[in-house]
Scaffold this motif. Sequence first.
Motif, PDB file in Angstrom:
ATOM      1  N   ASP A  16     -22.023-100.494 -62.696  1.00  0.00           N
ATOM      2  CA  ASP A  16     -23.432-100.169 -62.872  1.00  0.00           C
ATOM      3  C   ASP A  16     -24.163-101.028 -61.849  1.00  0.00           C
ATOM      4  O   ASP A  16     -24.422-102.208 -62.068  1.00  0.00           O
ATOM      5  N   GLU A 140     -27.254 -91.810 -63.739  1.00  0.00           N
ATOM      6  CA  GLU A 140     -27.529 -92.834 -64.745  1.00  0.00           C
ATOM      7  C   GLU A 140     -27.859 -92.304 -66.148  1.00  0.00           C
ATOM      8  O   GLU A 140     -27.344 -92.839 -67.128  1.00  0.00           O
ATOM      9  N   ASP A 162     -33.821 -94.557 -69.944  1.00  0.00           N
ATOM     10  CA  ASP A 162     -33.236 -95.811 -69.489  1.00  0.00           C
ATOM     11  C   ASP A 162     -34.271 -96.559 -68.646  1.00  0.00           C
ATOM     12  O   ASP A 162     -34.653 -96.088 -67.580  1.00  0.00           O
TER      13      ASP A 162
HETATM   14 MG   LIG Z   1     -29.743 -99.559 -64.771  1.00  0.00          MG
END
Ligand SMILES: [Mg+2]
Length: 345
Positions: A16, A140, A162
């Motif tokens: 990530d 994502e 997110d």
């Molecule tokens: Mg992130």
Amino acid sequence: MLGKLLSAFSVDMAIDLGTANTLVYVPGRGIVLDEPSVVAIKQNEGTNKVLAVGLEAKQMIGRTPANIVAIRPLRDGVIADFDVAEEMIKYFITKVHNRKFFTSPRIVICVPYGSTPVERRAIKDAALSAGASQVWLVEEPMAASIGAGLPVTEATGSMIVDIGGGTTEVGVISLGGVVYSTSIRVGGDKLDESIVNYIRRKHNLMIGEATAEKIKIEIGSAVMPDDGEGKSMEIKGRDMVQGVPKYKAITQAEIFEALSEPVNQIVQGIKIGLERTPPELSADIVDRGIVLSGGGANLQGLDTLLRKTTGLPITIAENSLLCVALGSGKILEEMSSLGSVLCDN
Ligand SMILES: [Mg+2]
Ligand SMILES: Nc1ncnc2c1ncn2[C@@H]1O[C@H](COP(=O)(O)OP(=O)(O)OP(=O)(O)O)[C@@H](O)[C@H]1O
């Protein structure tokens, strides 16, 4: 035989690569690395030398002498400084391997939904030049949804928001695909910036990014405190009139005011996402609500504000800072059932 031997040594990983933090997940081991996405570089007669990466480098931000710079190679969720990003990925891969010799892992790496093909290519290339043998990209919102435990492959709509350091990604997921998504370039960094500007304007006090982030985490709020003031905090900065270091007490209500503009941009982004969701999936979201992930999901009062403005159930994902890494890792572990969620390019 040689292939078998090599694969025994290779450590596949999911990364990530975030604007604020980089996390690495290794199948069977879980999250093995979680460090700020920062590189400290020493510049000497035209040559650059990496001094520190991650946590050590973050502590140097705003404190470096002239010939050392602490760089965050990602801005708004995408690579802003290619060479430094590559160095950072290389450093993290080597650290995870914990071996003297280098192996070529296969890597799942996530990209913001709103990133352009050129920006995606840059992330892929950085991982390849950092030593990966194969790189898959995942968007994502998809990774975050899997990490938050949402039923992404079922015929039911789930909405994930997110909120990272650089971007807020709003995604509606169903049947293993992103049905709708929007990415706004407002996240934790913008909140920090707003605090810096507010304190400068209102108190004539200059504070750094790191102090602003501390203030946000400690007393930041998306809603007005009930008593109109809330908690208070003593902060340190440089007085802009007298030019000397100074203490100042600030209240939660002030930080609420400082954050209201970027927080509203996030709320608007989510509302637009809801408006554009196909009706059948909207019906699912009314029942299931919205799941928040990313570090920004923990901003105090944000869930309350969203509950009020959308009228929907709002849940903060467990381990919200880890969702994207956990989700990307799960894809790597369950490639046969989840491989289809990866991007085609
Ligand atoms: Mg992130
Ligand atoms: N308790 C908290 N309250 C408010 N913000 C927080 C809190 N904890 C962390 N954050 C913020 O969350 C952000 C980091 O979140 P995260 O690690 O999800 O971002 P990232 O994945 O690196 O960024 P992006 O996904 O945008 O590339 C930082 O801006 C940090 O200040």
